[in-house]
Enzyme design. Structure first.
Site, PDB file in Angstrom:
ATOM      1  N   GLY A 183      30.923  46.317  36.940  1.00 40.86           N
ATOM      2  CA  GLY A 183      31.856  45.525  37.732  1.00 40.86           C
ATOM      3  C   GLY A 183      31.785  44.035  37.490  1.00 40.86           C
ATOM      4  CB  SER A 184      32.066  41.568  35.930  1.00 41.89           C
ATOM      5  OG  SER A 184      31.760  40.199  35.961  1.00 41.89           O
ATOM      6  NE  ARG A 185      37.314  35.173  37.522  1.00 42.94           N
ATOM      7  CZ  ARG A 185      37.425  34.173  38.378  1.00 42.94           C
ATOM      8  NH1 ARG A 185      36.836  34.240  39.555  1.00 42.94           N
ATOM      9  NH2 ARG A 185      38.129  33.103  38.065  1.00 42.94           N
TER      10      ARG A 185
END
Length: 218
Positions: A183-185
């Site tokens: 999970g991240s961006r």
């Protein structure tokens, strides 16, 4: 299928899950037996789901900027990039939840001219300051329509960025190049000679969703 970037993690989790299930087989307490077996199955299921790598149909067109990540657009702003573009530009920020496909793909065809790893914090990825303060990997591509930068940003849960690229490498839109684990961006910086085709709250898909269109004449 499972991405090659997750083989080692999947293998470790498979062993751990097998141990939990095996212990559960020999436990006499029925509640503990089913709890251990359930935990092993759920852990393995989550890991296989996280490292899934479906095929994608990348739209044809050299003037298309394609999403490098699955997730939700959290902002589209005008800013200044002093790292690679060195000009006024647009920035499209895409938040990736743990349930999204996490394999990243090249957003536009061209040549890799910039790679820089930035150590940093692990703030929640949808926070604006995570773009500058978090651990991240900046990638710059020189395309037919100008310089494009995209940044893999680690988040509160994500603790490992994988980038399988090198300087002077020729790349094509839609090719896999790495992932951010758990999970991240991803932020995309693009020149202002483009028409943005997404807005905040839009869901996008790596290798398929068109983020922007460049004017062929420019």
């Amino acid at each position: 299928m499972i991405t090659k970037y997750g083989y080692s993690t999947v293998g470790i989790v498979a062993i751990f899950s097998f141990i939990l299930i095996a212990i559960g087989i020999f436990v006499t307490n029925p509640y503990l037996k089913y709890s251990l077996a359930g935990a092993g199955i759920l852990l393995m299921g989550f890991t296989l789901n996280f490292f899934r790598d479906p095929e994608r149909n990348t739209p044809a067109g050299e003037n298309l900027l394609i999403s490098p990540a699955d997730g939700k657009v959290i902002s589209v702003i005008q800013t200044y990039d002093d790292e690679f573009l060195n000009s006024e530009c647009y920035r499209i920020a895409i938040f990736m939840s743990p349930l999204n496909v996490h394999v990243n793909r090249i957003p536009i065809s061209g040549k890799v001219e910039y790679l820089k790893y930035h150590p940093g914090k692990y703030l929640v990825a949808f926070e604006e300051k995570s773009s500058l303060n978090n651990e991240r990997m900046s990638i710059g591509i020189n395309s037919k329509f100008g310089k494009i930068k995209f940044t893999q940003i680690a988040g509160f849960v994500a603790r490992r960025i994988v980038t399988d690229l090198k300087i002077d490498q020729d790349v094509r839109a839609g090719e896999r190049f790495g992932m951010i684990k758990f999970g991240s961006r991803v932020d995309v910086f693009l020149p202002k000679n483009a028409t943005i085709k997404v807005k905040p709250e839009d869901n996008v898909y790596a290798g398929e969703t068109i983020l922007a269109i460049f004017n062929e004449e420019k």
